[in-house]
Design a protein around this motif. Structure first.
Motif, PDB file in Angstrom:
ATOM      1  N   ASP A   4       0.822  -1.215   0.000  1.00  0.00           N
ATOM      2  CA  ASP A   4       0.000   0.000   0.000  1.00  0.00           C
ATOM      3  C   ASP A   4       0.849   1.256   0.000  1.00  0.00           C
ATOM      4  O   ASP A   4       0.378   2.324  -0.371  1.00  0.00           O
ATOM      5  N   GLU A   5       2.064   1.125   0.502  1.00  0.00           N
ATOM      6  CA  GLU A   5       2.992   2.259   0.515  1.00  0.00           C
ATOM      7  C   GLU A   5       4.359   1.721   0.114  1.00  0.00           C
ATOM      8  O   GLU A   5       4.719   0.610   0.525  1.00  0.00           O
ATOM      9  N   GLY A   6       5.098   2.497  -0.652  1.00  0.00           N
ATOM     10  CA  GLY A   6       6.413   2.025  -1.075  1.00  0.00           C
ATOM     11  C   GLY A   6       7.039   3.022  -2.026  1.00  0.00           C
ATOM     12  O   GLY A   6       6.427   4.043  -2.368  1.00  0.00           O
ATOM     13  N   PRO A   7       8.268   2.719  -2.478  1.00  0.00           N
ATOM     14  CA  PRO A   7       8.994   3.683  -3.306  1.00  0.00           C
ATOM     15  C   PRO A   7       8.267   4.028  -4.595  1.00  0.00           C
ATOM     16  O   PRO A   7       8.356   5.155  -5.087  1.00  0.00           O
ATOM     17  N   ASP A   8       7.559   3.072  -5.167  1.00  0.00           N
ATOM     18  CA  ASP A   8       6.892   3.322  -6.455  1.00  0.00           C
ATOM     19  C   ASP A   8       5.514   3.961  -6.270  1.00  0.00           C
ATOM     20  O   ASP A   8       5.114   4.799  -7.079  1.00  0.00           O
ATOM     21  N   VAL A   9       4.800   3.612  -5.200  1.00  0.00           N
ATOM     22  CA  VAL A   9       3.439   4.131  -5.026  1.00  0.00           C
ATOM     23  C   VAL A   9       3.381   5.302  -4.045  1.00  0.00           C
ATOM     24  O   VAL A   9       2.362   5.972  -3.929  1.00  0.00           O
ATOM     25  N   GLY A  10       4.473   5.565  -3.361  1.00  0.00           N
ATOM     26  CA  GLY A  10       4.505   6.672  -2.396  1.00  0.00           C
ATOM     27  C   GLY A  10       3.708   6.354  -1.151  1.00  0.00           C
ATOM     28  O   GLY A  10       3.472   5.189  -0.818  1.00  0.00           O
ATOM     29  N   GLY A  11       3.252   7.386  -0.470  1.00  0.00           N
ATOM     30  CA  GLY A  11       2.518   7.198   0.780  1.00  0.00           C
ATOM     31  C   GLY A  11       2.826   8.348   1.729  1.00  0.00           C
ATOM     32  O   GLY A  11       3.726   9.149   1.473  1.00  0.00           O
ATOM     33  N   LEU A  12       2.055   8.385   2.806  1.00  0.00           N
ATOM     34  CA  LEU A  12       2.163   9.486   3.771  1.00  0.00           C
ATOM     35  C   LEU A  12       3.528   9.572   4.440  1.00  0.00           C
ATOM     36  O   LEU A  12       3.899  10.607   4.971  1.00  0.00           O
ATOM     37  N   PHE A  13       4.245   8.428   4.469  1.00  0.00           N
ATOM     38  CA  PHE A  13       5.487   8.390   5.234  1.00  0.00           C
ATOM     39  C   PHE A  13       6.721   8.343   4.333  1.00  0.00           C
ATOM     40  O   PHE A  13       7.768   7.870   4.740  1.00  0.00           O
ATOM     41  N   ALA A  14       6.576   8.817   3.115  1.00  0.00           N
ATOM     42  CA  ALA A  14       7.689   8.819   2.160  1.00  0.00           C
ATOM     43  C   ALA A  14       8.841   9.667   2.712  1.00  0.00           C
ATOM     44  O   ALA A  14       8.581  10.580   3.493  1.00  0.00           O
ATOM     45  N   PRO A  15      10.081   9.424   2.316  1.00  0.00           N
ATOM     46  CA  PRO A  15      10.502   8.438   1.336  1.00  0.00           C
ATOM     47  C   PRO A  15      10.610   7.023   1.919  1.00  0.00           C
ATOM     48  O   PRO A  15      10.834   6.848   3.103  1.00  0.00           O
ATOM     49  N   TYR A  16      10.451   6.038   1.018  1.00  0.00           N
ATOM     50  CA  TYR A  16      10.520   4.631   1.413  1.00  0.00           C
ATOM     51  C   TYR A  16      11.861   3.994   1.010  1.00  0.00           C
ATOM     52  O   TYR A  16      12.005   2.784   1.051  1.00  0.00           O
TER      53      TYR A  16
END
Ligand code: GLU
Length: 236
Positions: free
Chosen positions: A72-84
């Protein structure tokens, strides 16, 4: 995100192909996230620059997709807690290490590589030579650019107990713990600090990983406790 949402992570190091043990860890995290209606994070732990392989990250992600493991969150899809990507979070890791120094839970060590190699050759762990140096003087030396690492000030008395949800209580005598390095002389954190700082910052609720990480568990719990962070539920 509600505070009782499960948040798990798969945190591979991009040093080579995804191996079967890694795939198993990823699968467990993925299934637990889906089972609990929580979130699965993919975090690339690339702070070991010597073993880093530039093509490994894409390969890891392709392999996971092939296994139909999604995140659900990661380097390719991003997310609220970026960077991954862990190396992009170096300022945060430095901040965490400095906070530990400022509260006396970590210290600057100026021992030369040659001396440490000699200790290593005679099978001795770090002897704490810099442990009692006056913090005001060490800060000045570090700020003036003298080469150093930052070490965790491990407790020397008593023992450390960590609860693992699969294995129960795990206790180690603190004399067995050395003052391990948190920040290397190149300014990069070691995995132990970076992973715990990121687990805390990303709100990870469960650390589900292979039993090869059990020997590191006391260190991880001690970093979390010294930093004043809530420990995740450990599952090895
Ligand atoms: N980066 C570590 C590895 O390569 C992850 C360990 C962990 O899950 O805490 O396996």
């Amino acid at each position: 995100m509600s505070s009782d949402t499960t948040r798990v992570r798969f945190a591979p190091s991009p040093t080579g192909y995804l191996h079967i043990g890694g795939a198993r860890t990823a699968l467990y995290n993925f299934l637990y996230a889906r089972h609990t209606g929580g979130q699965m994070l993919l975090r690339i732990e690339d702070t070991d620059r010597k073993r880093y392989r530039p093509d490994a990250q894409e390969q890891l992600m392709d392999n996971l997709r092939w296994l139909e493991i999604s995140w659900d969150e990661g380097p390719d899809v991003g997310g609220l807690f970026a960077p991954y990507i862990q190396s992009e979070r170096a300022d945060w890791h430095r901040e965490c290490a400095q906070k530990l120094v400022s509260i006396g839970k970590a210290y600057h060590c100026f021992c030369k590589v040659k001396r440490l190699q000699e200790l290593h050759r005679s099978r001795k762990s770090y002897d704490g030579r810099c442990r009692e140096l006056a913090p005001s003087a060490t800060l000045q030396r570090a700020e003036s650019g003298e080469e150093h690492v930052i070490r965790f000030r491990s407790p020397k008395n008593d023992s450390t107990t960590v609860h693992d949800s699969i294995r129960g209580e795990i206790t180690v005598r603190n004399v067995q713990l050395d003052d391990f390095v948190l920040m290397k002389s190149d300014g990069f954190p070691v995995y132990h600090l970076a992973a715990m700082a990121d687990d805390h910052a990303m709100g990870i609720t469960h650390v589900i990983r292979g039993e090869e990480w059990l020997p590191s568990l006391p260190k991880h719990a001690l970093i979390m406790r010294a930093s004043g962070w809530t420990e995740p539920i450990w599952c090895h």
